[in-house]
Design a protein around this motif. Sequence first.
Motif, PDB file in Angstrom:
ATOM      1  N   TYR A 108      51.942  43.261  27.098  1.00  0.00           N
ATOM      2  CA  TYR A 108      51.477  43.014  28.456  1.00  0.00           C
ATOM      3  C   TYR A 108      50.813  43.706  28.536  1.00  0.00           C
ATOM      4  CZ  TYR A 108      55.443  39.916  29.032  1.00  0.00           C
ATOM      5  OH  TYR A 108      56.242  38.378  29.314  1.00  0.00           O
ATOM      6  N   SER A 109      49.725  43.288  29.836  1.00  0.00           N
ATOM      7  CA  SER A 109      48.805  44.301  30.405  1.00  0.00           C
ATOM      8  C   SER A 109      48.752  44.822  31.499  1.00  0.00           C
ATOM      9  CB  SER A 109      47.379  43.898  29.908  1.00  0.00           C
ATOM     10  OG  SER A 109      46.931  43.156  28.634  1.00  0.00           O
ATOM     11  N   LEU A 110      47.845  45.647  32.777  1.00  0.00           N
ATOM     12  CA  LEU A 110      48.477  45.955  33.461  1.00  0.00           C
ATOM     13  C   LEU A 110      47.132  44.529  34.511  1.00  0.00           C
ATOM     14  CD1 LEU A 110      47.709  49.829  33.283  1.00  0.00           C
ATOM     15  CD2 LEU A 110      49.964  48.296  33.976  1.00  0.00           C
ATOM     16  N   PRO A 111      48.064  43.856  35.418  1.00  0.00           N
ATOM     17  CA  PRO A 111      47.791  43.147  35.927  1.00  0.00           C
ATOM     18  C   PRO A 111      46.592  43.001  37.909  1.00  0.00           C
ATOM     19  CG  PRO A 111      49.645  43.839  37.047  1.00  0.00           C
ATOM     20  CD  PRO A 111      49.491  44.682  35.877  1.00  0.00           C
ATOM     21  N   PHE A 112      45.560  43.899  36.799  1.00  0.00           N
ATOM     22  CA  PHE A 112      44.390  44.882  37.709  1.00  0.00           C
ATOM     23  C   PHE A 112      43.716  45.365  37.175  1.00  0.00           C
ATOM     24  CE2 PHE A 112      48.323  47.774  38.325  1.00  0.00           C
ATOM     25  CZ  PHE A 112      47.625  48.727  37.232  1.00  0.00           C
ATOM     26  N   GLU A 113      42.486  45.844  37.535  1.00  0.00           N
ATOM     27  CA  GLU A 113      41.483  46.324  37.470  1.00  0.00           C
ATOM     28  C   GLU A 113      41.181  47.706  37.633  1.00  0.00           C
ATOM     29  OE1 GLU A 113      37.870  43.966  38.255  1.00  0.00           O
ATOM     30  OE2 GLU A 113      37.528  42.776  36.668  1.00  0.00           O
ATOM     31  N   LYS A 166      42.519  43.425  48.541  1.00  0.00           N
ATOM     32  CA  LYS A 166      41.008  42.327  48.081  1.00  0.00           C
ATOM     33  C   LYS A 166      40.757  42.249  46.766  1.00  0.00           C
ATOM     34  CE  LYS A 166      39.446  40.277  52.392  1.00  0.00           C
ATOM     35  NZ  LYS A 166      38.346  40.080  53.238  1.00  0.00           N
ATOM     36  N   LYS A 167      41.481  43.360  46.167  1.00  0.00           N
ATOM     37  CA  LYS A 167      41.165  44.115  44.435  1.00  0.00           C
ATOM     38  C   LYS A 167      41.857  43.011  43.964  1.00  0.00           C
ATOM     39  CE  LYS A 167      39.368  47.272  45.108  1.00  0.00           C
ATOM     40  NZ  LYS A 167      38.148  48.061  45.255  1.00  0.00           N
ATOM     41  N   THR A 168      40.903  42.658  43.118  1.00  0.00           N
ATOM     42  CA  THR A 168      41.003  41.606  41.542  1.00  0.00           C
ATOM     43  C   THR A 168      42.607  41.705  41.214  1.00  0.00           C
ATOM     44  OG1 THR A 168      39.005  40.351  41.622  1.00  0.00           O
ATOM     45  CG2 THR A 168      40.701  40.542  39.755  1.00  0.00           C
ATOM     46  N   VAL A 169      43.309  40.574  40.785  1.00  0.00           N
ATOM     47  CA  VAL A 169      44.302  40.843  39.938  1.00  0.00           C
ATOM     48  C   VAL A 169      44.170  39.792  38.659  1.00  0.00           C
ATOM     49  CG1 VAL A 169      46.761  39.641  40.167  1.00  0.00           C
ATOM     50  CG2 VAL A 169      45.974  40.333  42.507  1.00  0.00           C
ATOM     51  N   LEU A 170      44.985  39.875  37.328  1.00  0.00           N
ATOM     52  CA  LEU A 170      44.571  39.790  36.432  1.00  0.00           C
ATOM     53  C   LEU A 170      46.051  38.997  36.333  1.00  0.00           C
ATOM     54  CD1 LEU A 170      42.449  42.107  35.001  1.00  0.00           C
ATOM     55  CD2 LEU A 170      41.539  40.202  36.439  1.00  0.00           C
ATOM     56  N   ALA A 171      45.924  37.709  35.271  1.00  0.00           N
ATOM     57  CA  ALA A 171      46.972  37.535  34.147  1.00  0.00           C
ATOM     58  C   ALA A 171      47.344  38.729  33.422  1.00  0.00           C
ATOM     59  CB  ALA A 171      46.362  36.344  33.211  1.00  0.00           C
ATOM     60  N   PRO A 172      48.941  39.054  33.287  1.00  0.00           N
ATOM     61  CA  PRO A 172      49.104  39.790  32.348  1.00  0.00           C
ATOM     62  C   PRO A 172      48.542  39.563  30.862  1.00  0.00           C
ATOM     63  CG  PRO A 172      51.202  39.035  33.325  1.00  0.00           C
ATOM     64  CD  PRO A 172      49.862  39.055  34.163  1.00  0.00           C
ATOM     65  N   ALA A 173      49.182  38.444  30.343  1.00  0.00           N
ATOM     66  CA  ALA A 173      48.808  37.581  29.155  1.00  0.00           C
ATOM     67  C   ALA A 173      48.965  36.563  28.915  1.00  0.00           C
ATOM     68  CB  ALA A 173      50.943  38.096  28.570  1.00  0.00           C
ATOM     69  N   ASP A 174      48.891  35.702  27.862  1.00  0.00           N
ATOM     70  CA  ASP A 174      48.346  34.602  28.017  1.00  0.00           C
ATOM     71  C   ASP A 174      49.612  33.496  28.483  1.00  0.00           C
ATOM     72  OD1 ASP A 174      46.239  35.609  26.928  1.00  0.00           O
ATOM     73  OD2 ASP A 174      46.676  34.522  25.052  1.00  0.00           O
ATOM     74  N   GLY A 175      49.409  32.663  28.784  1.00  0.00           N
ATOM     75  CA  GLY A 175      50.521  31.586  29.566  1.00  0.00           C
ATOM     76  C   GLY A 175      50.563  30.556  30.630  1.00  0.00           C
ATOM     77  N   ILE A 176      51.544  29.876  30.822  1.00  0.00           N
ATOM     78  CA  ILE A 176      50.887  28.876  31.646  1.00  0.00           C
ATOM     79  C   ILE A 176      51.573  28.605  33.263  1.00  0.00           C
ATOM     80  CG2 ILE A 176      51.929  26.157  32.305  1.00  0.00           C
ATOM     81  CD1 ILE A 176      51.931  26.180  29.195  1.00  0.00           C
ATOM     82  N   VAL A 177      50.425  28.198  33.775  1.00  0.00           N
ATOM     83  CA  VAL A 177      51.335  28.535  35.567  1.00  0.00           C
ATOM     84  C   VAL A 177      52.617  27.588  36.128  1.00  0.00           C
ATOM     85  CG1 VAL A 177      50.297  28.577  37.889  1.00  0.00           C
ATOM     86  CG2 VAL A 177      48.595  28.880  36.485  1.00  0.00           C
ATOM     87  N   VAL A 178      53.332  28.203  36.231  1.00  0.00           N
ATOM     88  CA  VAL A 178      55.103  27.598  36.454  1.00  0.00           C
ATOM     89  C   VAL A 178      55.115  27.331  37.897  1.00  0.00           C
ATOM     90  CG1 VAL A 178      55.824  27.416  34.245  1.00  0.00           C
ATOM     91  CG2 VAL A 178      56.764  29.267  36.138  1.00  0.00           C
ATOM     92  N   ALA A 179      53.891  28.530  38.797  1.00  0.00           N
ATOM     93  CA  ALA A 179      54.288  28.050  40.740  1.00  0.00           C
ATOM     94  C   ALA A 179      53.439  29.032  40.886  1.00  0.00           C
ATOM     95  CB  ALA A 179      55.480  28.707  40.515  1.00  0.00           C
ATOM     96  N   VAL A 180      52.775  28.701  42.125  1.00  0.00           N
ATOM     97  CA  VAL A 180      51.366  28.902  43.031  1.00  0.00           C
ATOM     98  C   VAL A 180      52.517  28.945  44.486  1.00  0.00           C
ATOM     99  CG1 VAL A 180      49.477  28.567  43.739  1.00  0.00           C
ATOM    100  CG2 VAL A 180      49.794  28.830  41.295  1.00  0.00           C
ATOM    101  N   LYS A 181      52.933  29.523  44.951  1.00  0.00           N
ATOM    102  CA  LYS A 181      52.333  29.749  46.481  1.00  0.00           C
ATOM    103  C   LYS A 181      50.852  30.839  47.328  1.00  0.00           C
ATOM    104  CE  LYS A 181      54.888  28.177  48.089  1.00  0.00           C
ATOM    105  NZ  LYS A 181      55.585  26.411  48.989  1.00  0.00           N
ATOM    106  N   GLY A 182      50.354  29.673  48.259  1.00  0.00           N
ATOM    107  CA  GLY A 182      48.924  30.859  49.091  1.00  0.00           C
ATOM    108  C   GLY A 182      48.449  30.358  50.235  1.00  0.00           C
TER     109      GLY A 182
END
Length: 300
Positions: A108-113, A166-182
């Motif tokens: 995994y990568s870190l989920p931010f810049e 409000k900083k950008t959040v990144l995907a930590p690895a390739d994958g498929i989104v299975v749940a979202v709440k926003g």
Amino acid sequence: MRTVEKIGAVQHIDWNNVMWKLLKKSSKLQWLGLIGIVGSVFEITSLTWFYLFWLFAWIDIFSPVRSVTNSLLFLLQNLAMLLSIPLTPLLHGFRLPSKESYVPQCQYSLPFEGKWHVVNGGVDKKTSHSWYMYSQRYAYDFFIVDEKDKSHSGSRDILSDYYCYKKTVLAPADGIVVAVKGKYYDTPIVEVGQADCAAPDVRGNHIIIRHSENEYSMIAHLLKDSICVKHGDKVSRGQKIALCGNSGNTSEPHIHFQIQSGKSFLFSAGLPISFTAIMIDGMMKMKSCFITNGTTVQNI
């Protein structure tokens, strides 16, 4: 909201806010309920009366920042989290993953810049985010600090003054989104180190991504309406997926990140996270490595 507001030369006291702060402070009395356990173990009847102090826990459950419906949902989730403590080891055959036994399926990568500070988390009991909350055992909390180790400029009760807000959040690895709440609003800042969760879900706005058959990432406390992926979307490592917020059970803006064995937040086992191509306190780590609290990390 501040307790005292100045209107011209006259001070107006917000008594509702004063009373709520007093109630929040009194909620700490719930921990005197632990003395009741001593009374039960040693059969000292007078000490078992201390169990009544657990009634003060209801102050944390029914908060004025939530509706009655949301408070009930929040209560149910907290009860389920308590239930997960004995059930999760049972569901996993009493063989919970550890840094020694678990073989990672993904790196995994870190989920931010940029550079962020590891506030909570590690891969052993001493540094763990929440050792006995099994899905969160190897979770991490991240925020940004300045040269004085402060996480905000200006006022601590203004969300926009926090460096990671409000900083950008990144995907930590390739994958498929299975749940979202926003849809949840930010939780207001209250006392230092305390949270008054405005949402019915401790995670607030969050995203769950399936990276392999038994590895799912969960990123929580995201900004309302900032999520730019939906259920079923394929995402790539480093892809922007949301912005950092302060939704859910959080005392200040930060990113909560964990890898778990399934989609369920409650009954999955937390997995030790193998990061690759990152820097830890300025030292380059190209191969698989773990991180721990108190360090500064960034992607290479």
